[in-house]
Design a protein around this motif. Structure first.
Motif, PDB file in Angstrom:
ATOM      1  N   LEU A 104       0.834  -1.201   0.000  1.00  0.00           N
ATOM      2  CA  LEU A 104       0.000   0.000   0.000  1.00  0.00           C
ATOM      3  C   LEU A 104       0.871   1.254   0.000  1.00  0.00           C
ATOM      4  N   ARG A 105       1.888   1.271   0.855  1.00  0.00           N
ATOM      5  CA  ARG A 105       2.788   2.433   0.905  1.00  0.00           C
ATOM      6  C   ARG A 105       3.515   2.634  -0.430  1.00  0.00           C
ATOM      7  N   THR A 106       3.965   1.542  -1.037  1.00  0.00           N
ATOM      8  CA  THR A 106       4.652   1.627  -2.332  1.00  0.00           C
ATOM      9  C   THR A 106       3.719   2.175  -3.407  1.00  0.00           C
ATOM     10  N   ALA A 107       2.489   1.676  -3.431  1.00  0.00           N
ATOM     11  CA  ALA A 107       1.522   2.148  -4.419  1.00  0.00           C
ATOM     12  C   ALA A 107       1.221   3.634  -4.231  1.00  0.00           C
ATOM     13  N   LEU A 108       1.007   4.050  -2.984  1.00  0.00           N
ATOM     14  CA  LEU A 108       0.729   5.468  -2.719  1.00  0.00           C
ATOM     15  C   LEU A 108       1.920   6.344  -3.110  1.00  0.00           C
ATOM     16  N   GLN A 109       3.133   5.867  -2.866  1.00  0.00           N
ATOM     17  CA  GLN A 109       4.326   6.625  -3.245  1.00  0.00           C
ATOM     18  C   GLN A 109       4.411   6.760  -4.770  1.00  0.00           C
ATOM     19  N   ARG A 110       4.103   5.697  -5.486  1.00  0.00           N
ATOM     20  CA  ARG A 110       4.088   5.755  -6.955  1.00  0.00           C
ATOM     21  C   ARG A 110       3.075   6.775  -7.454  1.00  0.00           C
ATOM     22  N   ILE A 111       1.916   6.777  -6.852  1.00  0.00           N
ATOM     23  CA  ILE A 111       0.867   7.714  -7.258  1.00  0.00           C
ATOM     24  C   ILE A 111       1.308   9.144  -6.987  1.00  0.00           C
ATOM     25  N   ARG A 112       1.907   9.387  -5.832  1.00  0.00           N
ATOM     26  CA  ARG A 112       2.401  10.734  -5.517  1.00  0.00           C
ATOM     27  C   ARG A 112       3.450  11.175  -6.531  1.00  0.00           C
ATOM     28  N   ARG A 114       3.800  10.139  -9.660  1.00  0.00           N
ATOM     29  CA  ARG A 114       3.126  10.394 -10.943  1.00  0.00           C
ATOM     30  C   ARG A 114       2.380  11.731 -10.953  1.00  0.00           C
ATOM     31  N   ASN A 115       1.764  12.054  -9.825  1.00  0.00           N
ATOM     32  CA  ASN A 115       0.979  13.284  -9.751  1.00  0.00           C
ATOM     33  C   ASN A 115       1.830  14.499  -9.447  1.00  0.00           C
ATOM     34  N   GLY A 116       3.109  14.301  -9.193  1.00  0.00           N
ATOM     35  CA  GLY A 116       4.003  15.416  -8.940  1.00  0.00           C
ATOM     36  C   GLY A 116       3.889  16.020  -7.559  1.00  0.00           C
TER      37      GLY A 116
END
Length: 119
Positions: A104-112, A114-116
């Motif tokens: 979950l933490r890895t996915a949220l970090q990836r999203i952050r 990507r969104n800048g």
């Protein structure tokens, strides 16, 4: 358990987050995140999707409990307007809580990333 103000309950919220949100996949989870336009929101909202593909009712409830516990741990890292939907994949049935939290933490970090966003 997630506090009531942090639970996503409306299907429209789920639908908007999944269709318009940024997606990040992991081996046992798929995470969707969307920043809400509503300024009156009191905090981030998290929703869970655990389908029958995960297993029978007992297995789905076990996975749901683990995911709620994991989601509560990441609440302080989310912004007040964030909407997150966590979709459990069949492998989540065998995953232990620390692994789910790391995914979950890895996915949220990836999203952050990507969104800048830096937070």
């Amino acid at each position: 358990m997630l506090p009531a103000q942090n639970r996503m309950t409306r299907s429209t919220e789920f639908g908007a987050t999944v269709s318009r949100g940024t997606r990040a996949g992991q081996p046992d989870l798929v995470v969707y995140c969307l920043r809400s336009d509503h300024t009156e929101d009191t905090g981030p909202r998290i929703g869970l999707v655990v389908s029958k593909a995960v297993g029978n009712a007992v297995a789905r409830h076990q996975v749901s409990r683990r995911l709620r516990h994991v989601a509560r741990a990441v609440l302080p890292e989310l912004g007040p307007a964030d909407r997150v939907v966590i979709r459990a994949l069949p492998g989540s049935r065998r995953a232990i809580s620390p692994r789910l939290e790391q995914e979950l933490r890895t996915a949220l970090q990836r999203i952050r990333t990507r969104n800048g966003a830096s937070s």
